[in-house]
Enzyme design. Structure first.
Site, PDB file in Angstrom:
ATOM      1  N   ASP A  12       0.868 -12.489   6.872  1.00  0.00           N
ATOM      2  CA  ASP A  12      -0.492 -12.541   6.352  1.00  0.00           C
ATOM      3  C   ASP A  12      -1.384 -13.159   7.422  1.00  0.00           C
ATOM      4  O   ASP A  12      -1.143 -14.276   7.883  1.00  0.00           O
ATOM      5  CB  ASP A  12      -0.507 -13.392   5.078  1.00  0.00           C
ATOM      6  CG  ASP A  12      -1.866 -13.401   4.393  1.00  0.00           C
ATOM      7  OD1 ASP A  12      -2.898 -13.358   5.086  1.00  0.00           O
ATOM      8  OD2 ASP A  12      -1.890 -13.468   3.154  1.00  0.00           O
ATOM      9  N   ALA A  13      -2.428 -12.429   7.831  1.00  0.00           N
ATOM     10  CA  ALA A  13      -3.308 -12.910   8.894  1.00  0.00           C
ATOM     11  C   ALA A  13      -3.921 -14.260   8.562  1.00  0.00           C
ATOM     12  O   ALA A  13      -4.083 -15.120   9.438  1.00  0.00           O
ATOM     13  CB  ALA A  13      -4.405 -11.884   9.155  1.00  0.00           C
ATOM     14  N   GLN A  64       0.840  -1.193   0.000  1.00  0.00           N
ATOM     15  CA  GLN A  64       0.000   0.000   0.000  1.00  0.00           C
ATOM     16  C   GLN A  64       0.878   1.247   0.000  1.00  0.00           C
ATOM     17  O   GLN A  64       2.090   1.177   0.219  1.00  0.00           O
ATOM     18  CB  GLN A  64      -0.925   0.005   1.220  1.00  0.00           C
ATOM     19  CG  GLN A  64      -0.191  -0.147   2.531  1.00  0.00           C
ATOM     20  CD  GLN A  64      -1.063  -0.735   3.625  1.00  0.00           C
ATOM     21  OE1 GLN A  64      -2.285  -0.605   3.617  1.00  0.00           O
ATOM     22  NE2 GLN A  64      -0.443  -1.378   4.598  1.00  0.00           N
ATOM     23  N   ASP A 108      -9.126  -5.190  13.099  1.00  0.00           N
ATOM     24  CA  ASP A 108      -8.982  -3.737  12.930  1.00  0.00           C
ATOM     25  C   ASP A 108      -8.270  -3.480  11.607  1.00  0.00           C
ATOM     26  O   ASP A 108      -7.185  -2.908  11.566  1.00  0.00           O
ATOM     27  CB  ASP A 108      -8.190  -3.167  14.105  1.00  0.00           C
ATOM     28  CG  ASP A 108      -8.075  -1.645  14.056  1.00  0.00           C
ATOM     29  OD1 ASP A 108      -8.896  -1.011  13.374  1.00  0.00           O
ATOM     30  OD2 ASP A 108      -7.153  -1.108  14.696  1.00  0.00           O
ATOM     31  N   HIS A 111     -10.711   4.117  18.831  1.00  0.00           N
ATOM     32  CA  HIS A 111     -10.042   2.976  19.446  1.00  0.00           C
ATOM     33  C   HIS A 111     -10.680   2.535  20.762  1.00  0.00           C
ATOM     34  O   HIS A 111     -10.749   1.335  21.047  1.00  0.00           O
ATOM     35  CB  HIS A 111      -8.553   3.279  19.616  1.00  0.00           C
ATOM     36  CG  HIS A 111      -7.805   3.276  18.324  1.00  0.00           C
ATOM     37  ND1 HIS A 111      -7.369   4.428  17.710  1.00  0.00           N
ATOM     38  CD2 HIS A 111      -7.460   2.255  17.495  1.00  0.00           C
ATOM     39  CE1 HIS A 111      -6.765   4.111  16.573  1.00  0.00           C
ATOM     40  NE2 HIS A 111      -6.807   2.816  16.416  1.00  0.00           N
ATOM     41  N   GLU A 133      -1.066   1.325  14.056  1.00  0.00           N
ATOM     42  CA  GLU A 133      -0.714   2.527  14.827  1.00  0.00           C
ATOM     43  C   GLU A 133      -0.340   2.205  16.270  1.00  0.00           C
ATOM     44  O   GLU A 133       0.303   3.002  16.939  1.00  0.00           O
ATOM     45  CB  GLU A 133      -1.881   3.523  14.854  1.00  0.00           C
ATOM     46  CG  GLU A 133      -2.421   3.935  13.521  1.00  0.00           C
ATOM     47  CD  GLU A 133      -3.682   3.172  13.150  1.00  0.00           C
ATOM     48  OE1 GLU A 133      -4.599   3.788  12.593  1.00  0.00           O
ATOM     49  OE2 GLU A 133      -3.736   1.957  13.428  1.00  0.00           O
ATOM     50  N   ASP A 184       0.151  -7.915  11.558  1.00  0.00           N
ATOM     51  CA  ASP A 184      -0.001  -6.904  10.517  1.00  0.00           C
ATOM     52  C   ASP A 184       0.837  -7.316   9.324  1.00  0.00           C
ATOM     53  O   ASP A 184       1.998  -7.716   9.487  1.00  0.00           O
ATOM     54  CB  ASP A 184       0.422  -5.523  11.025  1.00  0.00           C
ATOM     55  CG  ASP A 184      -0.122  -4.395  10.157  1.00  0.00           C
ATOM     56  OD1 ASP A 184       0.248  -4.332   8.975  1.00  0.00           O
ATOM     57  OD2 ASP A 184      -0.915  -3.591  10.670  1.00  0.00           O
ATOM     58  N   PRO A 193      -4.733  -4.423   0.824  1.00  0.00           N
ATOM     59  CA  PRO A 193      -4.298  -5.735   1.279  1.00  0.00           C
ATOM     60  C   PRO A 193      -5.339  -6.518   2.061  1.00  0.00           C
ATOM     61  O   PRO A 193      -5.132  -7.701   2.341  1.00  0.00           O
ATOM     62  CB  PRO A 193      -3.101  -5.398   2.177  1.00  0.00           C
ATOM     63  CG  PRO A 193      -3.410  -4.038   2.710  1.00  0.00           C
ATOM     64  CD  PRO A 193      -4.126  -3.326   1.590  1.00  0.00           C
TER      65      PRO A 193
END
Length: 316
Positions: free
Chosen positions: A145-146, A38, A163, A69, A93, A113, A172
């Site tokens: 990769d999740a 990205q 999230d 959050h 973040e 992530d 992604p």
């Protein structure tokens, strides 16, 4: 407009609908990277402080990220009451991690992530958000990769927080708002655990996407509840979805919640207390109607495509 005084030459213009744009004036660019996944900017905005922008879409900013959050994390942790383990999908973040680590009962937080470059940039430039949470001994970062991690892990989690950035076609997270993905979350959810999913804007022009996502989650989890919070810098209120294998208390006693937070958390929450939580969980009628009227289920064969890639550039 008569009397207006524009103070920025650089703007983040995000297309909220095909007819609406939300523009943020930028005073400087703190970081820019074109990663394998990205395009990332970290900027200083005039009104809302520092912000993370991915593929032209405003992610969160120091001015109002506490609303997003706290609303993302605290309803689930309060509902659980004593979470020990938490899994975050996304959350670069570090603010999601920060909110989880408020809980004295938390023993382990894993954040997955896909884009380590973004996480590194946020750690460097957005200390106001993560507040050192990446250095907490209870925290573990996995850059991967999740889907691959979810397919191979044997761990179970009390709290799972999805999230992820919105599923625009070029981004992604395109396959990560589908029934197949949520089934993977169900598999790694501990007994008594709760899943929460950031579920897109709930303004009237966009609420159908939120509604379909809620119905996708209902195809996987027996107990699902839509709620939302005001998120000014997004130009729209934002939706979330709580999911569990047990009934969820959607009308918690404010006094009981305040007592739990006083006993079990550290630091001062800016948004959530018992009264606020009770209000957040009362789903407005138009959203309930949209959920009834949009029964479609997102799958890998027919995934969602949220509208709205933005651009960063000078005003013409």
């Amino acid at each position: 407009m008569a009397g207006s005084e524009l103070k920025a030459d650089l703007w983040v213009n995000e297309y909220i609908t095909p007819w609406d744009i939300y523009s943020h004036g930028v005073s400087r660019i703190l970081a820019y990277r074109k990663t394998a996944f990205q395009e990332m900017y970290i900027v200083e905005s005039g009104a809302y402080g520092k912000a993370l922008v991915l593929d032209g879409k405003w992610q969160s900013c120091t001015g109002d990220e506490f609303i997003y959050h706290e609303a993302l994390v605290q309803p689930a942790t309060i509902a659980h009451g004593q979470p020990k383990t938490a899994l975050i999908l996304g959350g670069g973040e570090g603010a999601t991690t920060r909110e989880l680590l408020r809980w004295k009962s938390i023993e382990r937080v894993m954040m997955i992530d896909i884009d380590g470059e973004v996480v590194d940039a946020c750690e460097e430039h957005l200390a106001e958000m993560h507040r050192g949470s990446f250095d907490d001994p209870r925290f573990e970062l996995v850059v991967a990769d999740a889907l691959e991690v979810l397919d191979t892990t044997a761990d179970k989690w009390d709290i799972i927080i999805s999230d992820l950035v919105d599923p625009i076609e070029e981004g992604p997270s395109f396959p990560l708002f589908t029934k197949e993905y949520f089934e993977k979350l169900q598999r790694v959810l501990a007994e008594g655990g709760i899943v929460v999913v950031q579920s897109g804007p709930v303004s009237p022009p966009s609420v159908k996407y939120h509604a379909r996502l809620v119905n996708t989650l209902k195809a996987v989890f027996p107990h699902v509840h839509s709620y939302h919070a005001p998120t000014p810098s997004y130009g729209s209120p934002w939706g979330y979805t709580l999911c569990a294998n047990h009934p969820l208390d959607t009308r918690p006693d404010p006094d009981v919640v305040d007592k739990l937070l006083a006993e079990m958390t550290t630091g001062e929450l800016k948004l959530i207390d018992g009264t606020t939580l009770l209000g957040l969980l009362q789903t407005p009628r138009y959203i309930r109607r949209a959920i009834e009227d949009n029964p479609e289920v997102y799958t890998l064969a027919a995934p969602p495509k949220f509208f709205g890639q933005g651009v960063v550039g000078k005003e013409s």
